[in-house]
Enzyme design. Structure first.
Site, PDB file in Angstrom:
ATOM      1  CD  GLU A   1      -8.696  -3.885  -3.749  1.00  0.00           C
ATOM      2  OE1 GLU A   1      -9.152  -4.752  -4.493  1.00  0.00           O
ATOM      3  OE2 GLU A   1      -9.020  -2.695  -3.797  1.00  0.00           O
TER       4      GLU A   1
ATOM      5  CG  HIS B   1      -2.054   0.966   1.080  1.00  0.00           C
ATOM      6  ND1 HIS B   1      -1.945   2.297   1.415  1.00  0.00           N
ATOM      7  CD2 HIS B   1      -3.315   0.800   0.592  1.00  0.00           C
ATOM      8  CE1 HIS B   1      -3.091   2.897   1.151  1.00  0.00           C
ATOM      9  NE2 HIS B   1      -3.936   2.017   0.651  1.00  0.00           N
TER      10      HIS B   1
HETATM   11  N1  ACO Z   1       3.988  -7.543  -4.596  1.00  0.00           N
HETATM   12  C1  ACO Z   1       5.329  -7.550  -4.827  1.00  0.00           C
HETATM   13  N2  ACO Z   1       6.100  -6.454  -4.723  1.00  0.00           N
HETATM   14  C2  ACO Z   1       5.489  -5.304  -4.400  1.00  0.00           C
HETATM   15  C3  ACO Z   1       4.103  -5.227  -4.154  1.00  0.00           C
HETATM   16  C4  ACO Z   1       3.352  -6.412  -4.256  1.00  0.00           C
HETATM   17  N3  ACO Z   1       2.031  -6.425  -4.039  1.00  0.00           N
HETATM   18  N4  ACO Z   1       3.778  -3.962  -3.851  1.00  0.00           N
HETATM   19  C5  ACO Z   1       4.913  -3.254  -3.920  1.00  0.00           C
HETATM   20  N5  ACO Z   1       5.951  -4.073  -4.247  1.00  0.00           N
HETATM   21  C6  ACO Z   1       7.355  -3.705  -4.391  1.00  0.00           C
HETATM   22  C7  ACO Z   1       7.614  -3.078  -5.738  1.00  0.00           C
HETATM   23  O1  ACO Z   1       7.953  -4.050  -6.691  1.00  0.00           O
HETATM   24  C8  ACO Z   1       8.772  -2.160  -5.412  1.00  0.00           C
HETATM   25  O2  ACO Z   1       9.945  -2.935  -5.364  1.00  0.00           O
HETATM   26  P1  ACO Z   1      11.349  -2.333  -5.896  1.00  0.00           P
HETATM   27  O3  ACO Z   1      11.736  -1.310  -4.861  1.00  0.00           O
HETATM   28  O4  ACO Z   1      12.224  -3.526  -5.916  1.00  0.00           O
HETATM   29  O5  ACO Z   1      11.090  -1.734  -7.240  1.00  0.00           O
HETATM   30  C9  ACO Z   1       8.482  -1.695  -3.999  1.00  0.00           C
HETATM   31  O6  ACO Z   1       7.669  -2.705  -3.419  1.00  0.00           O
HETATM   32  C10 ACO Z   1       7.736  -0.371  -3.937  1.00  0.00           C
HETATM   33  O7  ACO Z   1       6.639  -0.431  -4.838  1.00  0.00           O
HETATM   34  P2  ACO Z   1       5.907   0.830  -5.431  1.00  0.00           P
HETATM   35  O8  ACO Z   1       5.210   0.424  -6.686  1.00  0.00           O
HETATM   36  O9  ACO Z   1       6.821   2.007  -5.476  1.00  0.00           O
HETATM   37  O10 ACO Z   1       4.868   1.118  -4.294  1.00  0.00           O
HETATM   38  P3  ACO Z   1       3.592   1.999  -4.448  1.00  0.00           P
HETATM   39  O11 ACO Z   1       3.398   2.714  -3.172  1.00  0.00           O
HETATM   40  O12 ACO Z   1       3.629   2.826  -5.674  1.00  0.00           O
HETATM   41  O13 ACO Z   1       2.483   0.862  -4.686  1.00  0.00           O
HETATM   42  C11 ACO Z   1       0.575  -0.452  -4.703  1.00  0.00           C
HETATM   43  C12 ACO Z   1       1.342   0.657  -3.965  1.00  0.00           C
HETATM   44  C13 ACO Z   1       0.247   0.033  -6.113  1.00  0.00           C
HETATM   45  C14 ACO Z   1      -0.741  -0.721  -3.968  1.00  0.00           C
HETATM   46  C15 ACO Z   1       1.434  -1.732  -4.760  1.00  0.00           C
HETATM   47  O14 ACO Z   1       1.761  -2.168  -3.472  1.00  0.00           O
HETATM   48  C16 ACO Z   1       0.789  -2.853  -5.569  1.00  0.00           C
HETATM   49  O15 ACO Z   1       0.928  -2.877  -6.791  1.00  0.00           O
HETATM   50  N6  ACO Z   1       0.040  -3.800  -4.899  1.00  0.00           N
HETATM   51  C17 ACO Z   1      -0.636  -4.854  -5.616  1.00  0.00           C
HETATM   52  C18 ACO Z   1      -1.986  -4.378  -6.161  1.00  0.00           C
HETATM   53  C19 ACO Z   1      -3.008  -4.141  -5.075  1.00  0.00           C
HETATM   54  O16 ACO Z   1      -3.133  -4.934  -4.133  1.00  0.00           O
HETATM   55  N7  ACO Z   1      -3.777  -3.046  -5.224  1.00  0.00           N
HETATM   56  C20 ACO Z   1      -4.795  -2.656  -4.260  1.00  0.00           C
HETATM   57  C21 ACO Z   1      -4.319  -1.528  -3.412  1.00  0.00           C
HETATM   58  S1  ACO Z   1      -5.444  -1.109  -2.131  1.00  0.00           S
HETATM   59  C22 ACO Z   1      -6.553  -0.037  -2.840  1.00  0.00           C
HETATM   60  O17 ACO Z   1      -6.267   0.715  -3.734  1.00  0.00           O
HETATM   61  C23 ACO Z   1      -7.920  -0.032  -2.315  1.00  0.00           C
END
Ligand code: ACO
Length: 515
Positions: free
Chosen positions: A453, A400
């Site tokens: 989620e 998140h």
């Molecule tokens: N699985 C694996 N790795 C992840 C995940 C995940 N679910 N979420 C983040 N990471 C990793 C990224 O790969 C990144 O790694 P890196 O530093 O090696 O590149 C690091 O964690 C940071 O990720 P960002 O994309 O910069 O984090 P951001 O804050 O932008 O993302 C998000 C938040 C979009 C929710 C992300 O965690 C994600 O894609 N989750 C999966 C989709 C999801 O569950 N969405 C629902 C969100 S809740 C809602 O909106 C109601």
């Protein structure tokens, strides 16, 4: 979160003092050397303790460029007279707005009429985390992470604490103890209703659930154009038609009462539209809302044709309450940006739905359940999860932007899932624990935990909602939050229009000849 810190800050907390001052009769040469020695970008010109002018580096540049006589020129000739001032108790955001509106870099702080300090644009930006594009754009975090873009009374998320609230109440307490109609009232009216107010509110919204005949007649055509399209796509189109049919005018041209009436109508009708769209997609007749049923029971009834067991209605209701609002998430921000242009309420909701539909925002719960299905057994969990993360895939339902600890919604929904029971709850808990372990090992330091989620899908599945309705169900409650934000934005509006840092080839380049 930065917002709550910022809100408490006033100019008094961040100003510099004592202030470097000069007198109007001082020579420019003396003023310039004072500024150099004291390393300040401006000096306040005083008469006693009364600020009568301000002299800045820009004035020194003008002075030098004009070739004025250094020996005789005095400050009074080059200063800006009667400068705008800011009072000690003004909020830093308001002070920032005043500086940026006038293009000032420094502003004297006064207590009554007495000079007591000075604040610079740089001080304010550092504290308020507001960065103008002009020369600091490269410092803006990607994805606007942590950037405070507005003040709000609606709610906030404290990511490090794993806490969020609607107005002044813990959102999880609301989900555990109140009805969705109560929370809807709280979001749009600003306060929880009394028993009588709740009854009146429910009587008001019941008829608003009904679809106008003209829009109802258009639904089969809309659905027929893309029979397999996600229901949210159909909802977008239908809401555009509804807004046109009901004559929604630009929010700029209507008063708060009319805008709120439109918001009530849209919040009430979205569940009916979604269930009607779903049924038409499956070759079934839409079911009219039952005015005797409360919100969540009516939603499940309109979807399936059966009045649901109370335990299912309550579980869905708790999910719906927990997802009404959540800070400046992408869809809420979209709704506010569109409202800031003065566009009508339907336009703002349609845009917000588009933002919500993406898998990185609201499109994840069905994918989280797909992931559980694909993992299948506990033995398979670790290799499956490891391979996915090593491939660079994202585990749906984890991570998140704001929460760096347990998402309180996921904690609550795990409890709801346990209460409901069912074959996949235990497996889900085991997979959750494994996923957190794998993420901690393969993505160290990122603090990735379960988000709303993950258990949302399990709860909705258990209550009989089909997967393609997971994200639409999320939208049906989030529309209440969007509407609260639309009303707040419209009530104190300023066009949201940020800037970007241009990084292409330096302009202007000569135009190439047309070959
Ligand atoms: N699985 C694996 N790795 C992840 C995940 C995940 N679910 N979420 C983040 N990471 C990793 C990224 O790969 C990144 O790694 P890196 O530093 O090696 O590149 C690091 O964690 C940071 O990720 P960002 O994309 O910069 O984090 P951001 O804050 O932008 O993302 C998000 C938040 C979009 C929710 C992300 O965690 C994600 O894609 N989750 C999966 C989709 C999801 O569950 N969405 C629902 C969100 S809740 C809602 O909106 C109601």
């Amino acid at each position: 979160m930065a917002g709550s810190e910022t809100k408490a800050r006033t100019v008094a907390d961040i100003m510099s003092h004592p202030v470097v001052t000069v007198a109007a009769v001082d020579k420019m040469a003396e003023a310039a050397s004072t500024m150099r020695e004291r390393r300040v970008g401006s000096v306040v010109v005083v008469d006693g303790t009364l600020p009568v002018g301000i002299l800045t580096e820009r004035d020194l540049v003008r002075f030098t460029a004009a070739g004025a006589d250094v020996g005789t020129a005095v400050v009074a000739e080059w200063m800006t007279e009667s400068p705008d001032t800011v009072a000690l108790d003004v909020d830093v955001i308001a002070a920032f707005a005043s500086l940026s509106e006038h293009g000032y870099r420094h502003i004297p702080v006064v207590d009554g009429e007495q000079l007591v300090g000075i604040v610079s644009m740089r001080d304010l930006m550092r504290i308020a985390q507001i960065q103008p594009a002009e020369n600091l754009a490269h410092e803006i975090p990607r994805g606007l992470e942590g950037v405070v873009v507005a003040e709000t009374d609606i709610g906030d998320v404290r990511g490090l604490e794993g806490f969020y609230h609607y107005r002044q109440y813990n959102a999880v307490d609301l989900a555990e103890q109140r009805s969705i109609e109560d929370v809807w009232h709280l979001m749009l009216e600003g306060e929880l209703p009394s028993r009588d107010e709740r009854a009146a509110f429910m009587a008001t919204v019941a008829p608003l659930r009904e679809i106008p005949a003209e829009v109802r007649a258009a639904l089969p055509t809309i659905v027929g154009v893309g029979p397999d399209a996600p229901p949210l796509d159909m909802l977008r189109t239908t809401l555009s038609l509804l807004g046109a049919h009901l004559g929604f005018r630009p929010s700029l041209d209507i008063d708060a009462t009319e805008l709120k009436a439109q918001a009530m109508r849209v919040c009430a009708i979205v569940p009916t539209l979604l269930t009607a769209i779903h049924r038409i997609q499956h070759g079934l007749e839409p079911i009219d809302p039952d005015p005797e049923l409360a919100y969540a029971a009516n939603y499940l009834y309109m979807l399936t044709g059966d009045v649901p067991p109370p335990v299912h209605a309550r579980a869905v209701e708790q999910y719906l309450i927990s997802t009404i609002d959540h800070g400046f998430n992408a869809s809420t921000f979209t709704a506010r940006v569109i409202t800031s242009t003065g566009a009508d309420l339907a336009a703002a909701i349609v845009g917000a739905i588009g933002a919500l539909s993406g898998p990185l925002h609201g499109g994840a719960p069905s994918r989280a359940l797909d992931m559980l299905d694909s993992i299948g057994t506990l033995d398979n969990a670790e290799p499956w999860l490891r391979a996915a993360v090593e491939r660079g895939d994202r585990l749906m339902g984890f991570g998140h932007r704001v929460y760096k600890t347990d998402d309180p919604r996921s904690v609550m929904l795990r409890g709801v899932a346990n209460r409901l029971g069912g074959p996949n709850v235990e497996l889900a808990e085991q997979i959750e624990a494994k996923a957190i372990e794998v993420l901690a090992e393969l993505k160290p330091g990122r603090k990735l935990y379960t988000n709303v989620e993950f258990y949302a899908g399990i709860v909705m599945d258990r209550c009989g909602l089909p997967r393609e309705m997971f994200t639409p169900t999320f939208a049906s409650s989030r529309v209440i939050g969007w509407c609260a934000h639309i009303l707040e934005q419209a009530a104190d509006n300023r066009l949201i229009r940020p800037s970007a840092l241009y990084v292409g080839p330096p302009p202007p380049q000569p135009l190439p000849p047309l070959d």
